[in-house]
Write a protein that holds these residues in place. Structure first.
Motif, mmCIF file in Angstrom:
data_model
loop_
_atom_site.group_PDB
_atom_site.id
_atom_site.type_symbol
_atom_site.label_atom_id
_atom_site.label_comp_id
_atom_site.label_asym_id
_atom_site.label_seq_id
_atom_site.Cartn_x
_atom_site.Cartn_y
_atom_site.Cartn_z
ATOM 1 N N VAL C 77 -52.451 40.431 51.691
ATOM 2 C CA VAL C 77 -51.535 39.395 52.189
ATOM 3 C C VAL C 77 -50.817 39.724 53.375
ATOM 4 O O VAL C 77 -50.639 38.870 54.206
ATOM 5 N N TYR C 78 -50.533 41.143 53.649
ATOM 6 C CA TYR C 78 -49.909 41.720 54.933
ATOM 7 C C TYR C 78 -50.665 41.222 56.101
ATOM 8 O O TYR C 78 -50.115 40.688 57.136
ATOM 9 N N VAL C 79 -51.988 41.499 55.864
ATOM 10 C CA VAL C 79 -52.781 41.153 57.195
ATOM 11 C C VAL C 79 -52.737 39.718 57.464
ATOM 12 O O VAL C 79 -52.822 39.204 58.554
ATOM 13 N N ALA C 80 -52.881 38.853 56.233
ATOM 14 C CA ALA C 80 -52.852 37.413 56.704
ATOM 15 C C ALA C 80 -51.520 37.019 57.220
ATOM 16 O O ALA C 80 -51.600 36.244 58.150
ATOM 17 N N ILE C 81 -50.343 37.421 56.678
ATOM 18 C CA ILE C 81 -49.239 37.458 57.428
ATOM 19 C C ILE C 81 -49.061 37.645 58.990
ATOM 20 O O ILE C 81 -48.715 36.916 59.578
ATOM 21 N N ALA C 82 -49.678 38.971 59.223
ATOM 22 C CA ALA C 82 -49.828 39.254 60.647
ATOM 23 C C ALA C 82 -50.598 38.168 61.322
ATOM 24 O O ALA C 82 -50.355 37.845 62.609
ATOM 25 N N ILE C 83 -51.694 37.771 60.978
ATOM 26 C CA ILE C 83 -52.713 36.896 61.394
ATOM 27 C C ILE C 83 -51.823 35.472 61.814
ATOM 28 O O ILE C 83 -51.969 34.694 62.917
ATOM 29 N N ALA C 84 -51.186 35.016 60.800
ATOM 30 C CA ALA C 84 -50.271 33.879 60.760
ATOM 31 C C ALA C 84 -49.145 34.147 61.811
ATOM 32 O O ALA C 84 -49.033 33.126 62.616
ATOM 33 N N GLY C 85 -48.643 35.231 61.936
ATOM 34 C CA GLY C 85 -47.906 35.536 62.935
ATOM 35 C C GLY C 85 -48.331 35.453 64.387
ATOM 36 O O GLY C 85 -47.632 34.745 65.372
ATOM 37 N N ALA C 86 -49.724 35.789 64.491
ATOM 38 C CA ALA C 86 -50.329 35.764 65.841
ATOM 39 C C ALA C 86 -50.445 34.148 66.197
ATOM 40 O O ALA C 86 -50.211 33.773 67.485
ATOM 41 N N VAL C 87 -50.931 33.240 65.069
ATOM 42 C CA VAL C 87 -51.191 32.090 65.450
ATOM 43 C C VAL C 87 -49.814 31.347 65.756
ATOM 44 O O VAL C 87 -49.604 30.611 66.624
ATOM 45 N N HIS C 88 -48.897 31.816 64.970
ATOM 46 C CA HIS C 88 -47.340 31.522 65.248
ATOM 47 C C HIS C 88 -47.191 31.629 66.877
ATOM 48 O O HIS C 88 -46.528 30.662 67.598
ATOM 49 N N LEU C 89 -47.205 32.917 67.307
ATOM 50 C CA LEU C 89 -46.746 33.267 68.792
ATOM 51 C C LEU C 89 -47.685 32.571 69.463
ATOM 52 O O LEU C 89 -46.976 32.298 70.781
ATOM 53 N N VAL C 90 -48.883 32.341 69.529
ATOM 54 C CA VAL C 90 -49.678 31.698 70.567
ATOM 55 C C VAL C 90 -49.478 30.139 70.494
ATOM 56 O O VAL C 90 -49.107 29.769 71.675
ATOM 57 N N TRP C 91 -49.730 29.410 69.498
ATOM 58 C CA TRP C 91 -49.462 28.095 69.462
ATOM 59 C C TRP C 91 -48.319 27.550 68.905
ATOM 60 O O TRP C 91 -48.070 26.211 68.929
ATOM 61 N N ARG C 92 -47.476 28.397 68.575
ATOM 62 C CA ARG C 92 -45.966 27.790 67.997
ATOM 63 C C ARG C 92 -46.272 26.818 66.937
ATOM 64 O O ARG C 92 -45.677 25.616 67.042
ATOM 65 N N MET C 93 -47.183 27.317 66.117
ATOM 66 C CA MET C 93 -47.474 26.119 64.961
ATOM 67 C C MET C 93 -46.462 26.260 63.877
ATOM 68 O O MET C 93 -46.227 27.426 63.381
ATOM 69 N N LYS C 94 -45.688 25.225 63.570
ATOM 70 C CA LYS C 94 -44.735 25.301 62.600
ATOM 71 C C LYS C 94 -45.287 25.870 61.251
ATOM 72 O O LYS C 94 -44.808 26.430 60.391
ATOM 73 N N MET C 95 -46.423 25.379 60.885
ATOM 74 C CA MET C 95 -47.033 25.782 59.484
ATOM 75 C C MET C 95 -47.074 27.217 59.330
ATOM 76 O O MET C 95 -47.187 27.661 58.419
ATOM 77 N N ALA C 96 -47.538 27.956 60.755
ATOM 78 C CA ALA C 96 -47.922 29.475 60.589
ATOM 79 C C ALA C 96 -46.615 30.020 59.945
ATOM 80 O O ALA C 96 -46.685 30.982 59.154
ATOM 81 N N ASP C 97 -45.666 29.503 60.870
ATOM 82 C CA ASP C 97 -44.297 30.099 60.404
ATOM 83 C C ASP C 97 -43.895 29.945 58.630
ATOM 84 O O ASP C 97 -43.392 30.880 57.860
ATOM 85 N N LEU C 98 -43.958 28.583 58.346
ATOM 86 C CA LEU C 98 -43.659 28.425 57.038
ATOM 87 C C LEU C 98 -44.622 29.180 55.971
ATOM 88 O O LEU C 98 -44.273 29.836 54.857
ATOM 89 N N ALA C 99 -45.952 29.559 56.435
ATOM 90 C CA ALA C 99 -46.946 30.297 55.533
ATOM 91 C C ALA C 99 -46.259 31.576 55.583
ATOM 92 O O ALA C 99 -46.250 32.352 54.385
ATOM 93 N N ILE C 100 -45.826 32.282 56.724
ATOM 94 C CA ILE C 100 -45.312 33.583 56.494
ATOM 95 C C ILE C 100 -44.138 33.472 55.674
ATOM 96 O O ILE C 100 -44.148 34.478 54.734
ATOM 97 N N ALA C 101 -43.241 32.679 55.769
ATOM 98 C CA ALA C 101 -42.241 32.603 54.778
ATOM 99 C C ALA C 101 -42.452 32.458 53.377
ATOM 100 O O ALA C 101 -41.852 32.905 52.516
ATOM 101 N N ALA C 102 -43.627 31.630 53.120
ATOM 102 C CA ALA C 102 -44.077 31.446 51.786
ATOM 103 C C ALA C 102 -44.828 32.598 51.167
ATOM 104 O O ALA C 102 -44.481 33.099 49.940
ATOM 105 N N ALA C 103 -45.448 33.314 52.008
ATOM 106 C CA ALA C 103 -46.129 34.572 51.369
ATOM 107 C C ALA C 103 -45.320 35.770 51.255
ATOM 108 O O ALA C 103 -45.884 36.779 50.570
ATOM 109 N N ALA C 104 -44.482 36.096 52.232
ATOM 110 C CA ALA C 104 -43.887 37.316 52.211
ATOM 111 C C ALA C 104 -43.381 37.985 50.718
ATOM 112 O O ALA C 104 -43.638 38.887 50.491
#
Lengths: 222, 69, 252
Positions: C77-104
């Motif tokens: 889950v931590y690795v998945a959060i980091a991947i979502a973080g990278a996606v969020h930083l690169v594409w500013r994708m709102k869903m990635a941010d919500l996914a981090i908040a949901a998974a942490a």
């Protein structure tokens, strides 16, 4: 290397102007070691084995407290924004900032550690090794700590949050640093641990500035 | 049956570990449902007229009129 | 462009839309809850009742069937959060941010569960719950990393901005995890008291391995379902002002 030198000189000059404030981490380190010796009842036998590890943990705390405010002044007067916009390359400029910070926080702690070690009865043979491990380890702590300080800079929250974010990342440095110190105090050869500390330092010099830069850029958007 | 529950003398450890894991799984599973319901009720309350009114007393507000904090 | 690439591209873009995700995810979520829950029930019953007793550890080894999947997923889950973080930083994708908040919180709960079951397992096996063993120590560091993610999110006043900071922290954390694991491993093997030996056994009998495989798969599916459910709740919370959310609320 120009950006590095500019930031390095500028931050050192600012630190020199705030003399007393700059002394805080060192004073904290000495005071904490004094309390440690006092709290453990001045008993020599209990301390000498663990002294290397104990002093390392104290140096780590001193570092967390020192690094917390690394970007706050620059952020308040707007020079941080200027730096992010104009510094070329940003990597070198940030490295310069951290280096200047280390000169006034980590280096004095390492240099002073033999004196502080007297408080907790470290034998003279181990003092030099302890100072050496701190000399190699504290720059890594400063670099990693700067990432946490950069993340928190914009939130207005203080040191406890930085400590919470950064201290788990200090684990490798602490393990190799205190390991080397304790090996040396026990009369062994700490060169393996020292090499690992150097490797961690090389790694954090190459990677941490990217983290600091990304964290600062994000912080500008709060 | 009793022999199985005793787990060769390690029953306390085995069953407490399983109970704890089950509690964690159920907790993680239920929490999002509660969060969704809480969010839905909050939005519904914000959309509803401020005072409780009897049916037919007043027209229901259009969506968008209510103040969502 | 091939058909598969085209499909992937379109799905990826749609995933960026909270509304689309919310509408399409309910069935997936329910299915994952059901299949995952059933697999965990089967695997646990199998592990508790039918797998043979271990020659060295007796029946206490059965804790493995809930400990290992939790520990494994806590890291995944931590690795998945980091991947979502990278996606969020690169594409500013709102869903990635919500996914981090949901998974942490899910990751943190799993880490705590792995630590607790490990502690319980340690009492009969090592004679003491807590050991400065490489894996237990890394797991505790992971718990602190999760604390940091959650604390940082709460410290930044605006939710959408907090996500950026959390993304950076997650990436920094994931770069550090291998270094932390290595250093802890190196340190503990060197300084471990000889009385406690925690060796990896060369092989596990398949009859003991099957329940683990079933449980691990069950944990995976169930927790993906949980993260989807948490993501749906976050979508409604964050998009409270959107028209489609209001319509959805009023339709219920």
């Amino acid at each position: 290397m120009n950006a590095f030198a500019t930031e390095f000189r500028r931050d050192l000059a600012i630190s020199a102007r705030h003399g007393a404030e700059t002394m805080n981490p060192i004073a904290f380190f000495a005071l904490a070691a004094f309390l440690l010796g006092l709290g453990l009842g001045q008993s020599t036998s209990r301390l000498d084995e663990a002294a290397g590890g104990a002093l390392w943990v104290l140096a780590l705390f001193a570092n967390v407290l020192a690094v917390e405010g690394l970007f706050s002044r620059d952020r308040e007067d707007g020079s941080l924004e200027q730096l992010l916009l104009h510094a070329k390359p940003l990597f070198a400029a940030l490295l310069g900032k951290v280096a200047a910070h280390w000169i006034v926080s980590g280096l004095p702690i390492a240099a002073l550690s033999p004196l502080v070690a007297l408080l907790v009865d470290v034998p003279p043979s181990g003092m030099f090794a302890l100072a050496l491990t701190l000399l190699l380890g504290t720059p890594t702590l400063a670099l990693v700590g700067a990432i946490g300080a950069a993340l928190v800079a914009g939130t207005g929250r203080g040191g406890l949050l930085v400590a919470l974010l950064v201290m788990p990342l200090y684990v490798p440095t602490l393990l190799f640093g205190s390991g080397a110190a304790m090996t040396a105090l026990g009369g062994g050869d700490p060169s393996a641990e020292l090499l690992w500390l150097a490797a961690l330092l090389a790694l954090s010099i190459t990677l941490a500035p990217f983290g600091i830069g990304a964290a600062l850029r994000v912080g500008q958007e709060y | 049956m009793m022999e199985w529950l005793a787990m060769g003398g390690h029953g306390v450890y085995v069953w407490s570990a399983y109970a704890l894991s089950a509690a964690a799984l159920v907790g993680m599973g239920v929490w999002p449902w509660l969060a969704l319901r809480r969010a839905r009720r909050r939005i519904a309350a914000a959309l509803a007229p401020n005072q409780p009114v009897r049916a037919g007393d007043r027209k229901r507000p259009e969506p968008g009129q209510g103040d969502v904090a | 462009m091939g058909k598969a690439t085209e499909w992937f591209r379109r799905t990826f873009h749609r995933m960026g839309s909270p509304r689309w995700f919310f509408a399409g995810s309910r069935g997936w979520m329910l299915g994952l809850y059901l299949v995952g829950g059933a697999l965990i029930a089967i695997g646990s019953a199998w592990g508790l009742g039918f797998a043979p007793t271990d020659r060295l550890q007796g029946d206490s080894y059965r804790i493995l069937y809930v400990h290992v999947p939790a520990a494994h997923l806590a890291e995944a889950v931590y690795v998945a959060i980091a991947i979502a973080g990278a996606v969020h930083l690169v594409w500013r994708m709102k869903m990635a941010d919500l996914a981090i908040a949901a998974a942490a919180p899910v990751g943190m709960t799993l880490t705590a569960a792995a630590l607790a079951t490990g502690y319980i397992w340690g009492i009969p096996t090592w004679g003491t719950g807590w050991v400065w063993d490489a894996r237990t120590t890394s797991m505790l560091v992971l718990l602190f990393l999760y604390f940091g993610l959650i604390a940082l999110r709460q410290a930044v006043p605006r939710a959408d901005r907090a996500a950026l900071a959390v993304s950076v922290l997650a990436i920094v954390g994931v770069v550090n995890i291998p270094i932390i694991k290595y250093s802890v491993d190196w340190f503990t093997t060197l300084h471990q008291p000889a009385s406690i030996r925690i060796g990896e056994r060369p092989s596990i009998d398949p009859s003991m391995l099957w329940p683990l495989a079933v449980n691990a798969l069950g944990y995976y599916l169930f927790l993906v379902g949980v993260v989807i459910a948490a993501l749906r709740a976050k979508i409604i919370e964050r998009e409270a002002k959107a028209d489609w959310v209001r319509t959805w609320v009023q339709a219920r």
